[in-house]
Design a protein around this motif. Sequence first.
Motif, PDB file in Angstrom:
ATOM      1  N   PRO A  74       0.810  -1.224   0.000  1.00 29.15           N
ATOM      2  CA  PRO A  74       0.000   0.000   0.000  1.00 29.15           C
ATOM      3  C   PRO A  74       0.842   1.271   0.000  1.00 29.15           C
ATOM      4  CG  PRO A  74      -0.883  -1.591   1.563  1.00 29.15           C
ATOM      5  CD  PRO A  74       0.434  -2.123   1.109  1.00 29.15           C
ATOM      6  N   ALA A  75       1.874   1.310   0.838  1.00 27.30           N
ATOM      7  CA  ALA A  75       2.738   2.487   0.861  1.00 27.30           C
ATOM      8  C   ALA A  75       3.490   2.636  -0.454  1.00 27.30           C
ATOM      9  CB  ALA A  75       3.739   2.384   2.022  1.00 27.30           C
ATOM     10  N   GLN A 105      -5.231  13.622  -3.198  1.00 27.88           N
ATOM     11  CA  GLN A 105      -4.017  13.758  -2.394  1.00 27.88           C
ATOM     12  C   GLN A 105      -4.293  13.595  -0.901  1.00 27.88           C
ATOM     13  OE1 GLN A 105      -0.722  16.469  -4.692  1.00 27.88           O
ATOM     14  NE2 GLN A 105      -2.327  17.536  -3.608  1.00 27.88           N
ATOM     15  N   ARG A 106      -5.383  14.183  -0.414  1.00 27.21           N
ATOM     16  CA  ARG A 106      -5.695  14.072   1.011  1.00 27.21           C
ATOM     17  C   ARG A 106      -5.940  12.609   1.394  1.00 27.21           C
ATOM     18  NH1 ARG A 106      -8.460  18.640  -0.706  1.00 27.21           N
ATOM     19  NH2 ARG A 106      -7.918  20.590   0.332  1.00 27.21           N
ATOM     20  N   ALA A 166      -3.760  10.332   4.036  1.00 24.69           N
ATOM     21  CA  ALA A 166      -4.381   9.631   5.162  1.00 24.69           C
ATOM     22  C   ALA A 166      -4.059   8.141   5.113  1.00 24.69           C
ATOM     23  CB  ALA A 166      -5.891   9.856   5.148  1.00 24.69           C
ATOM     24  N   VAL A 167      -4.125   7.548   3.926  1.00 20.43           N
ATOM     25  CA  VAL A 167      -3.792   6.131   3.777  1.00 20.43           C
ATOM     26  C   VAL A 167      -2.340   5.892   4.171  1.00 20.43           C
ATOM     27  CG1 VAL A 167      -3.471   4.277   2.090  1.00 20.43           C
ATOM     28  CG2 VAL A 167      -5.544   5.671   2.030  1.00 20.43           C
ATOM     29  N   LEU A 168      -1.439   6.784   3.722  1.00 21.77           N
ATOM     30  CA  LEU A 168      -0.014   6.631   4.038  1.00 21.77           C
ATOM     31  C   LEU A 168       0.224   6.729   5.541  1.00 21.77           C
ATOM     32  CD1 LEU A 168       2.637   6.258   2.409  1.00 21.77           C
ATOM     33  CD2 LEU A 168       2.992   8.717   2.651  1.00 21.77           C
ATOM     34  N   GLY A 194       1.651   4.040   9.975  1.00 25.66           N
ATOM     35  CA  GLY A 194       1.522   4.089  11.425  1.00 25.66           C
ATOM     36  C   GLY A 194       1.268   2.711  12.009  1.00 25.66           C
ATOM     37  N   MET A 195       0.406   1.934  11.344  1.00 23.76           N
ATOM     38  CA  MET A 195       0.174   0.555  11.793  1.00 23.76           C
ATOM     39  C   MET A 195       1.457  -0.271  11.692  1.00 23.76           C
ATOM     40  SD  MET A 195      -3.460  -0.283   9.938  1.00 23.76           S
ATOM     41  CE  MET A 195      -4.809   0.910   9.993  1.00 23.76           C
TER      42      MET A 195
END
Length: 707
Positions: free
Chosen positions: A20-21, A155-156, A160-162, A167-168
């Motif tokens: 995902p990243a 972009q927002r 948020a996904v990143l 973070g997880m």
Amino acid sequence: MTQTLRLANRTGFEWLAAMPAFLVLIFVILLNTSHATHAQLLKLGENVWDGYFQLRSDPIQPSCEIDGDIDGQLTRLIAENAAPADEDEWDLFDEEPEPIDDAVLRQSLVNAQVVCETKHQTYAQTVDRITPAVRAFRAVELAVADFGEFGLHAQRIMLAVLVLICGMTALFRRHHIALRPMETVMDYRVASFSQMIASGILFFSVYSFKEVVFNAGVVVSSEHGLLHYLWILGFAVIFLLSVYQFIVVPKDAKPGGSFLKAQLAIPLYATMCIISGTYFISNGHMAGIGIYLNQMMELSQLFLNVGLYVWIGMLVKRTQMAQAVFNIFRPWNLPPEMLAVVVVVIAALPTAYTGASGIFVIAIGGLIYNELRRAGARRQLALAATAMSGSMGVVLRPCLLVVIIAALNKEVTTDQLFGWGVNVFLLTAVLFAAVAMLTKQGTLSVEKASVAWPETKKALWKLVPYGILIALTLAFYAIFLNAYLDEFSAPFILPVMLLVVLIYERMGQEKMGREQMNIDHIENRLEESWQDLKSGNDSIEKTLREATTETTGHIGALLMLMGLSVSIGGVIERSHLMDLVPGSFESIWLAMGLLVVILVVIGMVMDPYGAVILVSATIASIAYDSGIDPVHFWMVTLVAFELGYLSPPVALNHLLTRQVVGEREVALASQEGHNFWYRHEKFLLPLTVMGIALVIVAFGPLAIGYN
């Protein structure tokens, strides 16, 4: 077979966590590239088809009649004009309308007919010019334009996904930044419990903010609605993961532990979250943190660039370029202090291209430390140079931190800041060299030039391919996309450049591997060796996977810290702490002295990007109103921040240095040194250099009347 399956499972798990990243980062690169590509496509279309902007869409056929009956229209208009109007439409004070001249009316109809004929001719010519080639080209051009437009709106969501995915990942790997690592059972319990409380506060805050927004009686766009639900879902998962980690302690954790010492193992973001969350909730502002997290989204492009710069750093770490540069100096057998000066000065340039000193320390810090130790540097000196390796480059082009300052403050431009940044860089370089030489141990002797130069010349020749690859990549962007490497294009050009370098290096290694296997003639293991080579450390796939996997942890740690730093800034702003400071000072010297202290303290406890946002909102106006030149103020701010990042109790750059060199080296360093300076050199050397630099940068211009 079992080992192969285990390797495949591990590879799949790593990609599952990193994909995902990876996709978000690739998306950002493609988005930025699409803007330059679209501009070039429009330019190409205009050069090939004159007036291409008219061909970008199918023309609409004119509705007017090309062969209209002018006499019939004239008769009808004259009749309508002569017809009496209804009495209700007359006003007693209106003047009687003047009669229309028939000749003027006819000429108007003739002119309208000419215009109509012109429209039909233009329509016919445009239709004829829309050939299959035009249709194919504009399909590509419009697709690129649509992608760029979609990207701007997404972009927002991407940020948020990143933040949430990384973070997880950082939480799962226990990779968040803390004053000391978790070692004992007590450390893990306390740190996990604090993160459980912090994630609970985050979930409660973003949920409260969603309720406020959706019940405000205004229309919420689908993009913002999705963003709210992403925050809620993401922090719910993070909360559950932190609960699991609180219950399940790693088996290799040391038994026991001190509750007080365990407080130092609490991640900094969790401490910031608990402080800010307690403040907002106690003041009835349940949605406080959620609001400031969404404010972070307003600068989504800049924070996405932070993620790209971290990835750039991890890619640089996996190239051989840094080793190749060190090979230039190895033959000279430089004294440790002199080598430390060379390393810190040279490191300034890549620091500017990786966005912040902390990112550079993460990327190259381990290599710098090992090379200094190999040259005979004492551990304290090597740690000091590693922690400071990125501190000088934050004022040089194209550092992202300076770009953010210019974006938030219209009083300064990047050209002004980077122009003065060169002077600040030279000052800090000279000061570091002076302090390092004054505190040297042993004599300053280098290898004879007749012995060292032949090896140096070989090392320089090995850098030539890298120079050619970099030049070709930059030439491609300049020629085909009209994009040149600067503070705006660096985030999307540098990853491509490093991928080109990595492909070159890995192709060379695979070729050497195949040649070696042919020489050995190990026929019965040829296929197995080749598969090992393809899936080993030298493969492109594994290099990208490991770089991205490591990137996700660092991005998660940094962005979570940045997001909560913005929230802490909100606490400072809403609590009116800055109201204790006068809005302006009659004495510019007093103003500068107080602001220097405040800026250093901010740098000690906040990440650079969150600190810049806070200073822009609260402190910058005080400096301006007190007569301090904006460029001067922000130069002072940058140096003060770097001093703060090197200063206890947090000392962020030292924490990152500890992560890359290992706990054992830091522990051994604390046992070395025959006097106070050498026992604490890792702190004292950077503090001395940056402290003197800050005094000169802050008060030197005042003494010469610059302001």
